[in-house]
Design a protein around this motif. Structure first.
Motif, PDB file in Angstrom:
ATOM      1  N   ARG A  19      41.805  50.198  38.452  1.00 55.11           N
ATOM      2  CA  ARG A  19      42.684  49.498  37.503  1.00 55.11           C
ATOM      3  C   ARG A  19      42.025  49.360  36.145  1.00 55.11           C
ATOM      4  O   ARG A  19      40.905  48.862  36.044  1.00 55.11           O
ATOM      5  N   SER A  61      44.293  37.452  30.201  1.00 47.70           N
ATOM      6  CA  SER A  61      44.560  38.430  29.138  1.00 47.70           C
ATOM      7  C   SER A  61      43.367  39.348  28.850  1.00 47.70           C
ATOM      8  O   SER A  61      43.496  40.301  28.085  1.00 47.70           O
ATOM      9  N   GLU A 108      34.999  29.656  26.607  1.00 46.99           N
ATOM     10  CA  GLU A 108      35.630  28.396  27.031  1.00 46.99           C
ATOM     11  C   GLU A 108      34.579  27.308  27.298  1.00 46.99           C
ATOM     12  O   GLU A 108      34.623  26.656  28.346  1.00 46.99           O
TER      13      GLU A 108
HETATM   14  N1  LIG Z   1      35.763  40.755  39.104  1.00 47.93           N
HETATM   15  C1  LIG Z   1      37.059  41.080  38.976  1.00 47.93           C
HETATM   16  N2  LIG Z   1      37.667  41.865  39.897  1.00 47.93           N
HETATM   17  C2  LIG Z   1      38.959  42.209  39.777  1.00 47.93           C
HETATM   18  N3  LIG Z   1      39.747  41.847  38.767  1.00 47.93           N
HETATM   19  C3  LIG Z   1      39.219  41.064  37.820  1.00 47.93           C
HETATM   20  C4  LIG Z   1      37.858  40.638  37.873  1.00 47.93           C
HETATM   21  N4  LIG Z   1      37.585  39.864  36.786  1.00 47.93           N
HETATM   22  C5  LIG Z   1      38.757  39.800  36.100  1.00 47.93           C
HETATM   23  N5  LIG Z   1      39.726  40.523  36.702  1.00 47.93           N
HETATM   24  C6  LIG Z   1      41.099  40.684  36.230  1.00 47.93           C
HETATM   25  O1  LIG Z   1      41.070  41.147  34.894  1.00 47.93           O
HETATM   26  C7  LIG Z   1      42.076  40.519  34.110  1.00 47.93           C
HETATM   27  C8  LIG Z   1      41.435  39.854  32.913  1.00 47.93           C
HETATM   28  O2  LIG Z   1      40.573  38.827  33.370  1.00 47.93           O
HETATM   29  P1  LIG Z   1      39.711  37.906  32.406  1.00 47.93           P
HETATM   30  O3  LIG Z   1      38.832  37.078  33.273  1.00 47.93           O
HETATM   31  O4  LIG Z   1      39.058  38.734  31.375  1.00 47.93           O
HETATM   32  O5  LIG Z   1      40.829  37.001  31.733  1.00 47.93           O
HETATM   33  P2  LIG Z   1      40.701  35.757  30.730  1.00 47.93           P
HETATM   34  O6  LIG Z   1      41.521  36.078  29.539  1.00 47.93           O
HETATM   35  O7  LIG Z   1      39.267  35.440  30.530  1.00 47.93           O
HETATM   36  O8  LIG Z   1      41.424  34.587  31.529  1.00 47.93           O
HETATM   37  P3  LIG Z   1      41.080  33.000  31.628  1.00 47.93           P
HETATM   38  O9  LIG Z   1      41.670  32.372  30.391  1.00 47.93           O
HETATM   39  O10 LIG Z   1      41.774  32.554  32.875  1.00 47.93           O
HETATM   40  O11 LIG Z   1      39.594  32.852  31.707  1.00 47.93           O
HETATM   41  C9  LIG Z   1      42.803  39.570  35.049  1.00 47.93           C
HETATM   42  O12 LIG Z   1      43.957  40.222  35.504  1.00 47.93           O
HETATM   43  C10 LIG Z   1      41.825  39.351  36.167  1.00 47.93           C
HETATM   44  O13 LIG Z   1      42.505  39.085  37.377  1.00 47.93           O
END
Ligand SMILES: Nc1ncnc2c1ncn2[C@@H]1O[C@H](COP(=O)(O)OP(=O)(O)OP(=O)(O)O)[C@@H](O)[C@H]1O
Ligand SMILES: [Mg+2]
Length: 262
Positions: free
Chosen positions: A15, A39, A173
């Motif tokens: 993905r 995001s 954050e």
């Molecule tokens: N270790 C992982 N394995 C699989 N998918 C992941 C992993 N880490 C993140 N994702 C996926 O990648 C996408 C982006 O995740 P990310 O953690 O960068 O989001 P974010 O913007 O930091 O969100 P939040 O505000 O909740 O912290 C999401 O769909 C998440 O489910």
């Protein structure tokens, strides 16, 4: 110079989760990254720091002062991270060892970068604790992390992140787990430390209302892409994308003090 991220793509397994992100943080500038949960904010900053989880791969380019970081061996990256980049995460416990005193941990961060004898080290630890606003440094450095409040733990994590005098501080954050009054103090601390260090800042949050205290530019992420970017005041006053307008509106609602809505 500074940080230049270009067409960054991040994949986990098959993905693709970040689809070509491009932004710059010139030396001494401060960038906010906002976006809803999922995001891609955290993956983006982890890729910049060379800290992506096992099984994740990054393509594109992350240049730090002209040097390409993507593809560098872990050892070289760890050196650059230790000296030039500082990082603070949402949960300060992730940076802290529960069975060592606060003073020992701040001291360890300082010892990585400076050759200090015992007395100098002790002085520097106390100065660092005071610098991040910890009360009664002499006493607090003898405590263990669980004997501190959440806000105090985050201050310790910040002291460790800035121990080397980093040229870029990345915060993901860092105040989300804290209550609102504590948040404001931590934001002031970031603003103050980054100003004193003259370093650059990347500050990740889902709450655009926080950014005014610490950054002047912003990129908005949605579904693994940057959908809008610019000066913070311009983006807040005149958002071009519905997703940005939604984030601004959410911040307004959260800040509503019970008075009439204009
Ligand atoms: N270790 C992982 N394995 C699989 N998918 C992941 C992993 N880490 C993140 N994702 C996926 O990648 C996408 C982006 O995740 P990310 O953690 O960068 O989001 P974010 O913007 O930091 O969100 P939040 O505000 O909740 O912290 C999401 O769909 C998440 O489910
Ligand atoms: Mg995140």
């Amino acid at each position: 110079m500074g940080l230049e991220v270009s067409d960054l793509r991040i994949r986990i397994g098959r993905r693709e989760l970040v689809h070509g992100v491009t932004f710059d943080v010139p030396t001494g500038e401060r960038l906010g990254i906002i976006g809803e949960s999922g995001s891609g904010k955290t993956l983006t900053v982890l890729a910049v720091l060379g800290l992506l989880p096992e099984g994740a791969t990054a393509e594109g380019s992350v240049r730090w002062n002209g040097r390409e970081l993507l593809g560098l061996p872990d050892r070289d990256l760890a050196l650059i991270r230790g000296k030039e980049l500082g990082v603070v995460f949402q949960d300060p416990s992730s940076a802290l060892n529960p069975i060592r005193t606060v003073g020992a941990q701040i001291g360890e961060s300082l010892s990585i970068h400076y050759d200090l004898d015992r007395r100098e080290l002790r002085q520097r630890v106390l100065a660092a604790a005071a610098r991040v606003g910890l009360p009664d440094p002499e006493e607090i450095v003898r405590r263990y992390p669980h004997q501190l409040s959440g806000g105090q733990r985050q201050r310790v994590a910040i002291a460790m992140a800035v121990a080397s005098g980093p040229r870029l501080l990345v915060a993901d954050e860092p105040t989300t787990a804290l209550d609102v009054t504590v948040q404001a103090g931590i934001l002031r601390l970031f603003d103050d430390l980054v100003g004193t260090l003259g370093s650059s800042l990347v500050f990740v949050t889902h709450d655009i209302a926080l950014l005014g205290a610490v950054t002047d530019h912003v990129v908005v992420m949605a579904d693994g892409r940057i959908v809008e970017s610019g000066r913070l005041d311009t983006v807040v006053d005149d958002p071009r994308e519905a997703i940005t307008a939604g984030l601004v509106e959410a911040a307004r609602v959260a800040a509503w003090d019970g008075g009439p809505v204009a």
